[in-house]
Scaffold this motif. Structure first.
Motif, mmCIF file in Angstrom:
data_model
loop_
_atom_site.group_PDB
_atom_site.id
_atom_site.type_symbol
_atom_site.label_atom_id
_atom_site.label_comp_id
_atom_site.label_asym_id
_atom_site.label_seq_id
_atom_site.Cartn_x
_atom_site.Cartn_y
_atom_site.Cartn_z
ATOM 1 N N VAL A 1 -1.481 12.049 4.763
ATOM 2 C CA VAL A 1 -1.297 10.768 4.066
ATOM 3 C C VAL A 1 0.033 10.126 4.457
ATOM 4 O O VAL A 1 0.089 8.929 4.804
ATOM 5 C CB VAL A 1 -1.371 10.963 2.535
ATOM 6 C CG1 VAL A 1 -0.844 9.730 1.799
ATOM 7 C CG2 VAL A 1 -2.795 11.254 2.098
ATOM 8 N N LEU B 1 0.932 6.084 -6.784
ATOM 9 C CA LEU B 1 -0.403 6.412 -7.285
ATOM 10 C C LEU B 1 -0.830 7.839 -6.944
ATOM 11 O O LEU B 1 -1.520 8.487 -7.738
ATOM 12 C CB LEU B 1 -1.418 5.417 -6.714
ATOM 13 C CG LEU B 1 -2.724 5.205 -7.481
ATOM 14 C CD1 LEU B 1 -2.440 4.803 -8.917
ATOM 15 C CD2 LEU B 1 -3.571 4.146 -6.787
ATOM 16 N N THR B 2 -0.423 8.334 -5.760
ATOM 17 C CA THR B 2 -0.892 9.654 -5.315
ATOM 18 C C THR B 2 -0.554 10.770 -6.303
ATOM 19 O O THR B 2 -1.442 11.549 -6.677
ATOM 20 C CB THR B 2 -0.350 9.981 -3.919
ATOM 21 O OG1 THR B 2 -0.828 9.007 -2.993
ATOM 22 C CG2 THR B 2 -0.824 11.358 -3.468
ATOM 23 N N TYR C 1 -6.480 -4.553 -2.702
ATOM 24 C CA TYR C 1 -5.710 -3.339 -2.958
ATOM 25 C C TYR C 1 -5.074 -3.365 -4.342
ATOM 26 O O TYR C 1 -5.032 -2.347 -5.032
ATOM 27 C CB TYR C 1 -4.633 -3.144 -1.884
ATOM 28 C CG TYR C 1 -4.044 -1.759 -1.924
ATOM 29 C CD1 TYR C 1 -4.737 -0.681 -1.399
ATOM 30 C CD2 TYR C 1 -2.803 -1.533 -2.509
ATOM 31 C CE1 TYR C 1 -4.204 0.607 -1.449
ATOM 32 C CE2 TYR C 1 -2.264 -0.256 -2.567
ATOM 33 C CZ TYR C 1 -2.968 0.809 -2.032
ATOM 34 O OH TYR C 1 -2.446 2.073 -2.096
ATOM 35 N N THR D 1 0.819 -1.216 0.000
ATOM 36 C CA THR D 1 0.000 0.000 0.000
ATOM 37 C C THR D 1 0.852 1.265 0.000
ATOM 38 O O THR D 1 0.504 2.252 -0.660
ATOM 39 C CB THR D 1 -0.955 0.024 1.200
ATOM 40 O OG1 THR D 1 -0.202 -0.144 2.416
ATOM 41 C CG2 THR D 1 -1.988 -1.072 1.120
ATOM 42 N N ASN D 2 1.972 1.225 0.728
ATOM 43 C CA ASN D 2 2.836 2.401 0.758
ATOM 44 C C ASN D 2 3.514 2.649 -0.585
ATOM 45 O O ASN D 2 3.532 3.773 -1.084
ATOM 46 C CB ASN D 2 3.902 2.262 1.850
ATOM 47 C CG ASN D 2 3.320 2.481 3.236
ATOM 48 O OD1 ASN D 2 2.127 2.666 3.410
ATOM 49 N ND2 ASN D 2 4.164 2.451 4.238
ATOM 50 N N ASP E 1 -14.271 2.012 -5.212
ATOM 51 C CA ASP E 1 -14.130 1.639 -3.800
ATOM 52 C C ASP E 1 -15.412 1.026 -3.247
ATOM 53 O O ASP E 1 -15.371 0.050 -2.495
ATOM 54 C CB ASP E 1 -13.740 2.872 -2.972
ATOM 55 C CG ASP E 1 -12.312 3.308 -3.211
ATOM 56 O OD1 ASP E 1 -11.499 2.459 -3.622
ATOM 57 O OD2 ASP E 1 -12.006 4.496 -3.003
ATOM 58 N N TYR F 1 0.816 6.624 6.536
ATOM 59 C CA TYR F 1 1.706 5.525 6.150
ATOM 60 C C TYR F 1 2.642 5.178 7.302
ATOM 61 O O TYR F 1 2.904 4.001 7.579
ATOM 62 C CB TYR F 1 2.546 5.912 4.925
ATOM 63 C CG TYR F 1 1.783 6.013 3.627
ATOM 64 C CD1 TYR F 1 0.608 5.289 3.408
ATOM 65 C CD2 TYR F 1 2.235 6.832 2.597
ATOM 66 C CE1 TYR F 1 -0.083 5.380 2.217
ATOM 67 C CE2 TYR F 1 1.556 6.931 1.390
ATOM 68 C CZ TYR F 1 0.392 6.207 1.215
ATOM 69 O OH TYR F 1 -0.295 6.298 0.033
ATOM 70 N N GLY G 1 0.791 3.421 -3.055
ATOM 71 C CA GLY G 1 0.241 4.725 -2.708
ATOM 72 C C GLY G 1 1.163 5.861 -3.086
ATOM 73 O O GLY G 1 0.735 6.894 -3.613
ATOM 74 N N LEU G 2 2.457 5.664 -2.847
ATOM 75 C CA LEU G 2 3.437 6.697 -3.198
ATOM 76 C C LEU G 2 3.519 6.905 -4.705
ATOM 77 O O LEU G 2 3.720 8.023 -5.181
ATOM 78 C CB LEU G 2 4.818 6.312 -2.654
ATOM 79 C CG LEU G 2 4.959 6.348 -1.127
ATOM 80 C CD1 LEU G 2 6.303 5.773 -0.707
ATOM 81 C CD2 LEU G 2 4.799 7.764 -0.594
ATOM 82 N N TYR H 1 -8.638 17.084 -6.395
ATOM 83 C CA TYR H 1 -8.029 16.191 -5.394
ATOM 84 C C TYR H 1 -8.379 16.671 -3.987
ATOM 85 O O TYR H 1 -8.714 15.877 -3.108
ATOM 86 C CB TYR H 1 -6.512 16.140 -5.578
ATOM 87 C CG TYR H 1 -5.805 15.289 -4.542
ATOM 88 C CD1 TYR H 1 -5.909 13.901 -4.575
ATOM 89 C CD2 TYR H 1 -5.055 15.882 -3.525
ATOM 90 C CE1 TYR H 1 -5.269 13.118 -3.625
ATOM 91 C CE2 TYR H 1 -4.415 15.100 -2.573
ATOM 92 C CZ TYR H 1 -4.528 13.725 -2.631
ATOM 93 O OH TYR H 1 -3.904 12.952 -1.681
ATOM 94 N N SER I 1 -6.012 -0.683 -7.211
ATOM 95 C CA SER I 1 -4.986 0.168 -7.828
ATOM 96 C C SER I 1 -5.028 0.074 -9.340
ATOM 97 O O SER I 1 -4.950 1.098 -10.041
ATOM 98 C CB SER I 1 -3.603 -0.228 -7.308
ATOM 99 O OG SER I 1 -3.538 -0.107 -5.897
#
Length: 496
Positions: free
Chosen positions: A266, A25-26, A164, A18-19, A188, A270, A22-23, A38, A168
């Motif tokens: 965010v 994807l953000t 997840y 996820t990290n 989601d 994490y 997430g890093l 956003y 993604s």
């Protein structure tokens, strides 16, 4: 390998996934949506997050009570308890829909001063989807709680990993084809419904857990709420801490300010997730220790054992971010988010002690002594939020960041007194064993790390090189000068 160890490993696999995702994807989401949308996406998520408080702490209550029923081998009591909880959840879902409807019809009066007409129209659709998501997800959490109460950690964590990955891939695909924030929330919602049915099948058909209302016991309902209400209060405090800042900025400043503050939140989230991986599997263990009347020494030894592992890990992440976080944020989301660095540093620093002491929170839940902690945090965090709200029109996200963090530290200082005097934990021993040798190693490594940081310029290649050099330095010094034999064996097992 036990379910507890497998659960912890899978939790870390989840966090790593996820990290990293997430890093990656953000910044893609920010670029696809734009800073304003956003910020809107984060703002509405924060707003609806308050409705999730109607869980009333029942998901954690399920873990504690199921573990207790199992410890006492009371199958009939467990069966009736679970049926009662699902009846309560049915009522809660109904109220979620009512509150969500009220918020939907009043959205102009809530955000009309800070959102444009186009943003208000999108906000209405997001509100509908998020409320539907919440009304279904809240009772669905019960099945994960049942798994945790049975110390069945593997399946729900595997499912979460798969969820997840799929989420993604779907988000990237939909954004590439022009989708926006509404599409992300729709994805989601659909995935959450699917996962609930998968977990329900596992609990009822594979684990063969029985859920049957033997008797409508008003005293049981009172007992459940006497325990869960304080978890609810603490959950409310958590929502206030993590979400209210974004709400305040959305109402008083702009969605752009929300976006900058949200990056700090965010990244701090994490950071907290690393501790949550271990802590999430220890509530059943804490319950069993309490039911077996474990001594002060036994409880402190477990507290120290968990705390030391968390401290080595979290201080490492904290130090990496202190040294190289500014470069990371500029490379990750752009120079317009430079203020997010100091926001993250301040919140992370305030977050360290509560995270490394989370096993004590599990003991508080296991003993049913959550009332004091809830009251302390409610009072201190409320003061922090009030101060932040009053000062935010003048100082923006800095007012919120500093006021929240300062009062959070104050609350944890009070809790350390409670851990020692009321929870029967030896806090002097905890601090000596956990932070003693590590402080010197940290100071030396930070000094060398500062020198390393000034050797290279700004690029992803240099960032990875600097972070890797510091990792070798910190981990090497910690391994040889701080870890005990048990921890070294644990490290070598993990390495293999």
């Amino acid at each position: 390998m036990s379910q507890l160890k497998k659960g912890a490993i899978l939790s870390y696999a989840t966090i790593f996934l996820t990290n990293i995702v997430g890093l990656l994807l953000t910044p893609f989401i920010i670029k696809s949506l734009g800073q304003s949308e956003y910020g809107l996406y984060i703002l509405l998520g924060s707003f609806v997050g308050y409705i999730s408080l109607l869980d009333f702490g029942l998901s954690n209550t399920i873990v504690r009570f199921v573990a207790k029923y199992r410890a006492n081998k009371d199958k009939e009591g467990e069966k009736n308890f679970l049926a009662t909880v699902f009846l309560i959840y049915t009522v809660i879902s109904f109220f979620v829909l009512i509150l969500g409807s009220l918020a939907y019809f009043n959205i102009e009066s809530i955000f009309g001063s800070s959102l444009s007409l186009e943003e208000l129209e999108k906000a209405k659709i997001l509100m509908l989807l998020l409320v539907l998501n919440m009304s279904i997800t809240l009772p669905g959490q019960a099945f994960t709680g049942i798994c945790s109460g049975y110390e069945e950690f593997v399946f729900p964590r595997l499912v979460n990993i798969v969820r997840y990955v799929i989420r993604s891939l779907l988000v990237v695909t939909i954004l590439l084809y022009g989708g926006k924030s509404i599409s992300i929330v729709a994805i989601d919602t659909g995935l959450n419904i699917l996962i609930i049915f998968v977990n329900m099948y596992y609990v009822l058909k594979i684990m063969k857990v029985k859920i049957k209302l033997v008797i409508f016991d008003k005293e049981l309902i009172r007992t459940i709420f006497n325990y869960s209400v304080w978890i609810f209060v603490f959950a409310m405090i958590g929502q206030l801490f993590w979400k209210s800042g974004q709400m305040i900025l959305g109402v008083t400043i702009s969605t752009e300010a929300v976006a900058i503050f949200a990056i700090g939140i965010v990244l701090s989230g994490y950071f907290g997730a690393f501790a949550g991986a271990i802590n999430s599997v220890f509530l059943p263990k804490a319950t069993f220790m309490v039911e077996e009347n474990s001594s002060r020494q036994e409880l402190t030894e477990m507290f120290v054992k968990v705390g030391r592992i968390l401290t080595f890990l979290l201080i490492f992440i904290w130090a990496e971010f202190i040294l190289f976080g500014q470069d990371f944020i500029e490379l990750w989301v752009g120079p317009e988010y430079k203020d997010s660095y100091l926001i993250t540093v301040i919140i992370m620093t305030a977050y360290v002690l509560p995270l490394v002491q989370n096993f004590a929170n599990s003991l508080i839940e296991a003993t049913g002594k959550f009332k004091f902690k809830a009251k302390v945090y409610f009072f201190t965090i409320s003061l922090g939020i009030l101060l932040g709200a009053l000062l935010s029109p003048y100082y923006g996200y800095w007012a919120i960041t500093w006021s929240y963090s300062i009062f959070w530290v104050i609350s944890q200082i009070i809790m350390n007194w409670y851990f020692d005097k009321k929870l029967n934990l030896d806090m002097k021993s905890f601090f000596k064993e956990t932070f003693g040798k590590l402080i010197l190693i940290l100071l030396i490594s930070l000094s060398i790390g500062y020198f390393i940081n000034n050797l290279f310029g700004l690029s992803w290649g240099y960032f990875m090189l600097k972070a890797s050099l510091y990792a070798v330095l910190y981990l090497g010094m910690t391994y040889f000068f701080v870890l005990n034999e048990y921890e070294k064996k644990l490290f070598l097992k993990f390495k293999r």
